[in-house]
Design a protein around this motif. Sequence first.
Motif, short mmCIF file in Angstrom:
data_model
loop_
_atom_site.label_atom_id
_atom_site.label_comp_id
_atom_site.label_asym_id
_atom_site.label_seq_id
_atom_site.Cartn_x
_atom_site.Cartn_y
_atom_site.Cartn_z
N LEU A 273 0.82 -1.21 0.00
CA LEU A 273 0.00 0.00 0.00
C LEU A 273 0.86 1.26 0.00
CD1 LEU A 273 -3.02 -0.92 2.30
CD2 LEU A 273 -2.71 -1.24 -0.15
N GLN A 274 2.05 1.17 0.55
CA GLN A 274 2.96 2.32 0.47
C GLN A 274 3.27 2.64 -0.99
OE1 GLN A 274 6.47 2.37 -0.47
NE2 GLN A 274 6.62 4.59 -0.09
N ALA A 275 3.48 1.60 -1.78
CA ALA A 275 3.76 1.81 -3.21
C ALA A 275 2.56 2.47 -3.90
CB ALA A 275 4.09 0.47 -3.87
N LEU A 276 1.33 2.09 -3.50
CA LEU A 276 0.15 2.69 -4.11
C LEU A 276 -0.03 4.14 -3.65
CD1 LEU A 276 -2.55 -0.13 -4.05
CD2 LEU A 276 -0.88 0.44 -5.82
N ALA A 277 0.39 4.45 -2.42
CA ALA A 277 0.33 5.83 -1.96
C ALA A 277 1.33 6.69 -2.72
CB ALA A 277 0.59 5.90 -0.47
N LEU A 278 2.50 6.13 -2.97
CA LEU A 278 3.55 6.89 -3.65
C LEU A 278 3.20 7.16 -5.10
CD1 LEU A 278 6.31 8.10 -2.91
CD2 LEU A 278 7.36 6.02 -3.80
N ASP A 279 2.51 6.22 -5.76
CA ASP A 279 2.19 6.45 -7.17
C ASP A 279 0.85 7.17 -7.36
OD1 ASP A 279 0.08 4.59 -7.06
OD2 ASP A 279 1.22 2.98 -8.03
N GLY A 280 0.15 7.49 -6.27
CA GLY A 280 -1.06 8.28 -6.37
C GLY A 280 -2.34 7.49 -6.42
N THR A 281 -2.27 6.15 -6.40
CA THR A 281 -3.50 5.36 -6.38
C THR A 281 -4.30 5.66 -5.12
OG1 THR A 281 -2.45 3.60 -7.66
CG2 THR A 281 -4.44 3.02 -6.42
N LEU A 282 -3.61 5.69 -3.99
CA LEU A 282 -4.22 6.05 -2.71
C LEU A 282 -3.83 7.50 -2.40
CD1 LEU A 282 -3.50 2.78 -0.73
CD2 LEU A 282 -5.74 3.59 -1.50
N LYS A 283 -4.75 8.42 -2.65
CA LYS A 283 -4.44 9.84 -2.49
C LYS A 283 -4.63 10.33 -1.06
CE LYS A 283 -5.98 10.93 -7.21
NZ LYS A 283 -6.71 9.67 -7.46
N GLY A 284 -5.50 9.71 -0.32
CA GLY A 284 -5.81 10.19 1.02
C GLY A 284 -5.27 9.26 2.08
N SER A 285 -5.67 9.52 3.31
CA SER A 285 -5.21 8.71 4.42
C SER A 285 -5.92 7.35 4.40
CB SER A 285 -5.52 9.42 5.74
OG SER A 285 -6.90 9.75 5.82
N PHE A 286 -5.24 6.36 4.94
CA PHE A 286 -5.85 5.05 5.18
C PHE A 286 -5.23 4.48 6.43
CE2 PHE A 286 -2.49 4.79 2.03
CZ PHE A 286 -1.70 3.74 2.44
N PHE A 287 -5.84 3.42 6.95
CA PHE A 287 -5.55 3.01 8.31
C PHE A 287 -5.41 1.50 8.45
CE2 PHE A 287 -8.59 6.48 7.93
CZ PHE A 287 -7.89 7.52 8.52
N PHE A 288 -4.57 1.13 9.41
CA PHE A 288 -4.44 -0.26 9.83
C PHE A 288 -4.82 -0.29 11.31
CE2 PHE A 288 -1.37 0.77 6.57
CZ PHE A 288 -1.34 -0.31 5.71
N TRP A 289 -5.97 -0.89 11.63
CA TRP A 289 -6.43 -0.97 13.02
C TRP A 289 -6.27 -2.40 13.52
CZ3 TRP A 289 -11.74 1.79 14.11
CH2 TRP A 289 -11.60 3.17 13.90
N ASN A 290 -5.77 -2.53 14.77
CA ASN A 290 -5.76 -3.87 15.33
C ASN A 290 -7.13 -4.18 15.94
OD1 ASN A 290 -5.74 -2.63 17.87
ND2 ASN A 290 -4.13 -3.95 18.69
N ASP A 291 -7.32 -5.43 16.36
CA ASP A 291 -8.62 -5.87 16.84
C ASP A 291 -9.08 -5.12 18.08
OD1 ASP A 291 -6.62 -6.98 18.34
OD2 ASP A 291 -7.29 -9.05 18.14
N ILE A 292 -8.18 -4.80 18.98
CA ILE A 292 -8.56 -4.09 20.21
C ILE A 292 -9.12 -2.72 19.88
CG2 ILE A 292 -7.71 -3.06 22.34
CD1 ILE A 292 -7.95 -6.05 22.55
#
Length: 527
Positions: A273-292
């Motif tokens: 996903l870092q690669a997609l953020a760098l090439d502009g596929t993911l333009k905004g913020s996104f998140f990784f949440w753990n179960d807690i």
Amino acid sequence: MQVASCRAAGAGILRPVNETDGKTPVDVLEAALAAWRGALGEAHVIVESEALEAAQTATFATTQRIPAILRPADTSQVQACLRIAQAHGVPVYPVSAGRNWGYGSRVPAGDGSVLLDLGRMNRVVEHDEQLAYLTVEPGVTFRQAHAWLREKNSSTFITTIGGSPDASLVGNALERGDGRGPHADIFQHVCALEVVLPTGEVVHTGHARFPGAHAAPVFRWGLGPVLDGLFSQSSLGVVTRMTFWLARKQPYLREFVCAVNDDARLWDAVDRLQALALDGTLKGSFFFWNDIKAFSVTQQYPYASVGRTPLPDWARDKFREGFGRWAISGALSAPDAEIGALLERRLAAALDGASRPLSFTPGPPDGESPFQGVPSEANLAMTYWRKRTPQPETPDPDRDRCGFIWCSVALPFTGAHAKRAVEIADRVPRLFGLEPNLALLAHSPRCLYLATALAYDRDARGEDARAHACYRALTRELAEAGYFLTRAGLQAQEEAPPVRDASAELVRKLQAALDPRGILAPGRPET
């Protein structure tokens, strides 16, 4: 908040910063209060014990006492307040909306500081639809800004945050808070600050200091040294106006989510996903949440079925059955469905093999989504995680004695760094009987924030001390591994990391020049 949240506890009576006139501390305070009443009016100099007690309360233990609250209405009154403070040597501590929950709320850095509450300064000063900017005073909240833009039928929006909708835009930006949407690094998208210095003088940053400068709200740098950053996470001035750059609502919006049960697959997903953020596929913020973290947003601690703390593994495993070890979520936006479909395929390929398949939720027809400027109170449920009483309709973690402390650090956006930092943040809270509530936030294509929430019940005996001890241990171990705080709240007053250069001395020189009597937010370390 107008200054960063590191505070230092003091003891007892208010004392002037530089006492030279031989007056007793009480006489000094009374003289200053009389002058402030003359400048603001009797109704806006508050000394009632109930109001002061509320302002002295945070989501963890504090000892600071506030002798009074000042409520200026405009920049000129802020100037008057600071000039009076300088004249009498009385310390003041500015806040915007006071919703800095998890970092210290409204509690000042030092004991005996008068609170400078900027909430009355809540005007939207200027908006340009074509150039997509909004100029506001510090009392304007995310809820107010969203309602104002919607009433104007604007196609623009301001990035929202995971905290209270009633938090200040200006205060959050100055604390360098992170947002949800295309402008995740909020302070990178502001300009044209109006600042009252501790002496009462006013400065403007960028081109805003030139009379009639048309580019003031659209150009950050201006001419000469850039001053904006001096006033973020600092006590060098009180910001009374700021321009925010807005984003344009996109016709195509799809929120996405998937689950990952295997940690090794998670670290691979971070890199993909870092690669997609760098090439502009993911333009905004996104998140990784753990179960807690996900658990704490959807319900309170399951005391009825578990009966003790911390949460045992069997209860955590039960929740994971419908969720997973980690959830990855965010949004895709595009100018049309054709480009949107391409983005979907690229994202699906990157997350192929997730334990719960990638799913997309169509955005609402009017574009009113948390990823396009709609503030939400949903995440405030985390602060009530360990409380035995239900979350009220109008949440107030300070009032309800929720125990809550944030620990946020920055790390390079790679799976290897995420793994190393998460292993520390997952292990240390368990040693103190707390659940590891973890989130990795994509702050930019190059940087992740690891945000650890320490949630507990302040009404449980000994929990304040336990949570503080956990915070200290966690920040120190993360720092030893090379991951340092991005925001240092009141809980971090003794945890400021040592620096290896002359930057701290430079800040001290600036403070001495700008604040000769040291009246603005004393006790706050400027690391």
